[in-house]
Design a protein around this motif. Sequence first.
Motif, PDB file in Angstrom:
ATOM      1  N   THR A   1      40.242 -24.708 -24.475  1.00 20.38           N
ATOM      2  CA  THR A   1      39.234 -24.185 -23.643  1.00 20.38           C
ATOM      3  C   THR A   1      37.729 -25.016 -23.839  1.00 20.38           C
ATOM      4  O   THR A   1      37.208 -25.036 -25.175  1.00 20.38           O
ATOM      5  N   THR A   2      37.105 -25.439 -22.901  1.00 23.16           N
ATOM      6  CA  THR A   2      35.858 -26.204 -22.974  1.00 23.16           C
ATOM      7  C   THR A   2      34.745 -25.531 -22.245  1.00 23.16           C
ATOM      8  O   THR A   2      33.560 -25.901 -22.553  1.00 23.16           O
ATOM      9  N   THR A   3      35.038 -24.388 -21.584  1.00 25.93           N
ATOM     10  CA  THR A   3      34.061 -23.652 -20.887  1.00 25.93           C
ATOM     11  C   THR A   3      33.040 -22.920 -22.139  1.00 25.93           C
ATOM     12  O   THR A   3      34.057 -22.326 -23.156  1.00 25.93           O
ATOM     13  N   THR A   4      31.901 -22.844 -22.238  1.00 23.90           N
ATOM     14  CA  THR A   4      31.068 -22.450 -23.185  1.00 23.90           C
ATOM     15  C   THR A   4      30.400 -21.046 -22.804  1.00 23.90           C
ATOM     16  O   THR A   4      30.040 -20.702 -21.641  1.00 23.90           O
ATOM     17  N   ALA A   5      30.051 -20.362 -23.585  1.00 26.63           N
ATOM     18  CA  ALA A   5      29.171 -18.932 -23.562  1.00 26.63           C
ATOM     19  C   ALA A   5      28.096 -19.140 -24.549  1.00 26.63           C
ATOM     20  O   ALA A   5      28.477 -18.858 -25.748  1.00 26.63           O
ATOM     21  N   ILE A   6      26.992 -19.441 -24.290  1.00 24.96           N
ATOM     22  CA  ILE A   6      25.841 -19.618 -25.443  1.00 24.96           C
ATOM     23  C   ILE A   6      25.010 -18.469 -25.325  1.00 24.96           C
ATOM     24  O   ILE A   6      24.294 -18.095 -24.129  1.00 24.96           O
ATOM     25  N   PRO A   7      24.682 -17.645 -26.482  1.00 29.40           N
ATOM     26  CA  PRO A   7      23.830 -16.612 -26.322  1.00 29.40           C
ATOM     27  C   PRO A   7      22.168 -16.989 -25.956  1.00 29.40           C
ATOM     28  O   PRO A   7      21.854 -17.825 -26.338  1.00 29.40           O
ATOM     29  N   ASP A   8      21.766 -15.936 -25.324  1.00 36.57           N
ATOM     30  CA  ASP A   8      20.394 -16.264 -24.922  1.00 36.57           C
ATOM     31  C   ASP A   8      19.704 -14.661 -24.658  1.00 36.57           C
ATOM     32  O   ASP A   8      19.805 -14.237 -23.492  1.00 36.57           O
ATOM     33  N   GLY A   9      18.741 -14.518 -25.579  1.00 37.18           N
ATOM     34  CA  GLY A   9      18.289 -13.153 -25.540  1.00 37.18           C
ATOM     35  C   GLY A   9      19.497 -11.931 -25.305  1.00 37.18           C
ATOM     36  O   GLY A   9      20.340 -12.041 -26.129  1.00 37.18           O
ATOM     37  N   ASP A  10      19.496 -11.252 -24.354  1.00 33.49           N
ATOM     38  CA  ASP A  10      20.471 -10.191 -24.162  1.00 33.49           C
ATOM     39  C   ASP A  10      21.422 -10.575 -23.478  1.00 33.49           C
ATOM     40  O   ASP A  10      22.386  -9.860 -22.833  1.00 33.49           O
ATOM     41  N   ASP A  11      21.695 -11.843 -22.925  1.00 28.44           N
ATOM     42  CA  ASP A  11      22.583 -12.557 -22.176  1.00 28.44           C
ATOM     43  C   ASP A  11      23.483 -13.532 -22.970  1.00 28.44           C
ATOM     44  O   ASP A  11      23.272 -14.066 -23.987  1.00 28.44           O
ATOM     45  N   PHE A  12      24.447 -14.116 -22.340  1.00 31.52           N
ATOM     46  CA  PHE A  12      25.343 -15.201 -22.443  1.00 31.52           C
ATOM     47  C   PHE A  12      25.044 -16.041 -21.413  1.00 31.52           C
ATOM     48  O   PHE A  12      25.144 -15.551 -20.324  1.00 31.52           O
ATOM     49  N   ILE A  13      24.942 -17.389 -21.440  1.00 30.65           N
ATOM     50  CA  ILE A  13      24.809 -18.389 -20.209  1.00 30.65           C
ATOM     51  C   ILE A  13      26.210 -19.151 -20.449  1.00 30.65           C
ATOM     52  O   ILE A  13      26.476 -19.886 -21.237  1.00 30.65           O
ATOM     53  N   ILE A  14      26.898 -19.044 -19.260  1.00 33.81           N
ATOM     54  CA  ILE A  14      28.194 -19.674 -19.141  1.00 33.81           C
ATOM     55  C   ILE A  14      28.192 -20.658 -18.590  1.00 33.81           C
ATOM     56  O   ILE A  14      27.893 -20.945 -17.317  1.00 33.81           O
ATOM     57  N   ASN A  15      28.943 -21.943 -18.980  1.00 37.40           N
ATOM     58  CA  ASN A  15      29.255 -23.188 -18.124  1.00 37.40           C
ATOM     59  C   ASN A  15      30.519 -23.629 -18.286  1.00 37.40           C
ATOM     60  O   ASN A  15      31.132 -23.508 -19.351  1.00 37.40           O
ATOM     61  N   GLY A  16      31.346 -23.974 -17.044  1.00 37.23           N
ATOM     62  CA  GLY A  16      32.575 -24.519 -17.251  1.00 37.23           C
ATOM     63  C   GLY A  16      33.311 -24.480 -15.965  1.00 37.23           C
ATOM     64  O   GLY A  16      32.698 -23.846 -14.846  1.00 37.23           O
ATOM     65  N   ARG A  17      34.638 -24.593 -16.009  1.00 40.06           N
ATOM     66  CA  ARG A  17      35.560 -24.731 -14.812  1.00 40.06           C
ATOM     67  C   ARG A  17      36.733 -24.123 -15.284  1.00 40.06           C
ATOM     68  O   ARG A  17      37.583 -24.510 -16.039  1.00 40.06           O
ATOM     69  N   LYS A  18      37.294 -23.085 -14.263  1.00 38.09           N
ATOM     70  CA  LYS A  18      38.787 -22.532 -14.352  1.00 38.09           C
ATOM     71  C   LYS A  18      39.525 -22.969 -13.061  1.00 38.09           C
ATOM     72  O   LYS A  18      38.936 -23.127 -12.254  1.00 38.09           O
ATOM     73  N   CYS A  19      40.776 -23.251 -13.324  1.00 33.81           N
ATOM     74  CA  CYS A  19      41.569 -23.878 -12.125  1.00 33.81           C
ATOM     75  C   CYS A  19      42.862 -23.003 -12.203  1.00 33.81           C
ATOM     76  O   CYS A  19      43.295 -22.290 -13.096  1.00 33.81           O
ATOM     77  N   PHE A  20      43.555 -22.924 -11.042  1.00 31.08           N
ATOM     78  CA  PHE A  20      44.699 -22.273 -10.480  1.00 31.08           C
ATOM     79  C   PHE A  20      44.391 -20.844 -10.976  1.00 31.08           C
ATOM     80  O   PHE A  20      45.402 -20.246 -11.391  1.00 31.08           O
ATOM     81  N   ILE A  21      43.443 -20.448 -10.533  1.00 33.92           N
ATOM     82  CA  ILE A  21      43.012 -18.860 -10.578  1.00 33.92           C
ATOM     83  C   ILE A  21      43.601 -18.128  -9.354  1.00 33.92           C
ATOM     84  O   ILE A  21      42.899 -18.105  -8.383  1.00 33.92           O
ATOM     85  N   SER A  22      44.878 -17.506  -9.592  1.00 31.11           N
ATOM     86  CA  SER A  22      45.156 -16.693  -8.462  1.00 31.11           C
ATOM     87  C   SER A  22      44.336 -15.589  -8.250  1.00 31.11           C
ATOM     88  O   SER A  22      44.052 -14.784  -8.868  1.00 31.11           O
ATOM     89  N   GLY A  23      44.034 -15.588  -6.901  1.00 31.60           N
ATOM     90  CA  GLY A  23      43.170 -14.422  -6.250  1.00 31.60           C
ATOM     91  C   GLY A  23      41.831 -14.661  -6.390  1.00 31.60           C
ATOM     92  O   GLY A  23      40.933 -13.781  -6.031  1.00 31.60           O
ATOM     93  N   ALA A  24      41.361 -15.723  -7.013  1.00 35.95           N
ATOM     94  CA  ALA A  24      39.946 -15.936  -7.059  1.00 35.95           C
ATOM     95  C   ALA A  24      39.081 -15.953  -5.564  1.00 35.95           C
ATOM     96  O   ALA A  24      37.998 -15.340  -5.652  1.00 35.95           O
ATOM     97  N   PRO A  25      39.511 -16.433  -4.546  1.00 35.81           N
ATOM     98  CA  PRO A  25      38.946 -16.295  -3.297  1.00 35.81           C
ATOM     99  C   PRO A  25      38.666 -14.859  -2.711  1.00 35.81           C
ATOM    100  O   PRO A  25      37.559 -14.651  -2.134  1.00 35.81           O
ATOM    101  N   MET A  26      39.196 -13.823  -3.139  1.00 35.67           N
ATOM    102  CA  MET A  26      39.194 -12.323  -2.909  1.00 35.67           C
ATOM    103  C   MET A  26      38.505 -11.833  -3.960  1.00 35.67           C
ATOM    104  O   MET A  26      37.944 -10.544  -3.702  1.00 35.67           O
ATOM    105  N   ALA A  27      38.318 -12.380  -4.971  1.00 39.76           N
ATOM    106  CA  ALA A  27      37.905 -11.289  -6.398  1.00 39.76           C
ATOM    107  C   ALA A  27      36.708 -11.066  -6.409  1.00 39.76           C
ATOM    108  O   ALA A  27      35.659 -11.764  -5.687  1.00 39.76           O
ATOM    109  N   ASP A  28      36.615  -9.757  -6.947  1.00 39.32           N
ATOM    110  CA  ASP A  28      35.007  -9.299  -7.291  1.00 39.32           C
ATOM    111  C   ASP A  28      34.768  -9.578  -8.573  1.00 39.32           C
ATOM    112  O   ASP A  28      33.482  -9.631  -8.882  1.00 39.32           O
ATOM    113  N   TRP A  29      35.586  -9.412  -9.541  1.00 36.31           N
ATOM    114  CA  TRP A  29      35.411  -9.911 -10.916  1.00 36.31           C
ATOM    115  C   TRP A  29      36.398 -10.697 -11.464  1.00 36.31           C
ATOM    116  O   TRP A  29      37.425 -10.895 -11.113  1.00 36.31           O
ATOM    117  N   ILE A  30      36.156 -11.379 -12.580  1.00 32.65           N
ATOM    118  CA  ILE A  30      37.053 -12.243 -13.083  1.00 32.65           C
ATOM    119  C   ILE A  30      36.830 -12.020 -14.439  1.00 32.65           C
ATOM    120  O   ILE A  30      35.743 -11.964 -15.107  1.00 32.65           O
TER     121      ILE A  30
END
Length: 380
Positions: A136-165
């Motif tokens: 995995t190369t997607t990253t989540a870097i802490p920033d205050g009370d949050d994480f900042i996420i950068n990256g790409r996921k592929c072949f995600i079944s249901g992604a076009p209809m999804a509310d959460w992942i």
Amino acid sequence: MILDRKHALQQKLFREFAETEFTKELQDELDETGEFNWDMHKKMARYGFMGVKIPEEYGGAGADSLTYVLMDEEFARQDAVLAIYANTSNSLGGGPLLLAGSESQKKEYLPQVASGEKILVFGLTEPGAGSDAGGTTTTAIPDGDDFIINGRKCFISGAPMADWIIIYAKTDLSQKGSRGISMFIVDMHADGVSLGAPEKKMGINGYPTSDVVFEDVRVPKANLIGPLNKGFQYAMKTLDGGRLGVAAMSVGVAQGCLDEAVKYAKERKQFGRRIADFQGVSFMIAEMQADVEAARQLTYHAATLKDQNSPQAGMACSIAKYFAAEAANRCAYKAVQIHGGYGYIKEYRVERLYRDARIMSIFEGTSQIQEVVIANNLLK
């Protein structure tokens, strides 16, 4: 395995729903358009199928793994897409929350998933990290009370209809391989989240699949699921359940192929005789029946072990998934062969079964990955 009365009645319910509601016309439409059918999703939700495995305290039915397997099998016997509609929330979608989510997270997300109001999907695979999910190369870097996420996921079944992942991202960049990966639940409508175009797939059309891209997506630390840097182990445990579901779907597809082959062999005549009366055809049908029954028993056995929390359940799920997926492909091949030229024509159901069967030996871990899992369990 001989089903008890409760499970036999559940099996009958699942079969009747599939045969009544998921008509050939609807199957053909979804296969042609590749679009998600919201009416079917809502109808399945009203029946409680979206929450079959989700505990009652979170809005689900709290059923056991055998019930889940029977549902996936009977739905896939009619059409693999129907099984996937019901499978996601009970498998890879809801699995990580059930395994590692806090009580507040379970109460916030699972009831809406079980009711079908929201769709939750699973995001592990990346362009460069498929079977090697630890890459995995997607990253989540802490920033205050949050994480900042950068990256790409592929072949995600249901992604076009999804509310959460639920995604997996590297939170400790000093760690190598699968170490230092964490789980997060991300709002698909958050700033910085975007989708690739829906993939044009060989089969299982009607359940869209796409990439999900994260560009400086700010996610609250409260959205971390489970311990920091320990997410990969929960991904692997979630996939155990996912493999059981795919095994069940594979059994259903294989049974559907057998049903079509038997029906056609009895009706089709050549040289003045039913083709069923030719030994070459009858032997193929016998081989299909042996494959279907062996795959079914392995899958039911794995479900029983999972319900018993057996330490052997993980390997049993891999064995069932490996054998059933390969059996589905063997059965699909023979069903098309028995149909001859007609099996190559879209008008005949076996043409779609052949295409749908192919994914079974790929997703939730390829057949080769299952061999790795099985061998590692035996040789450790």
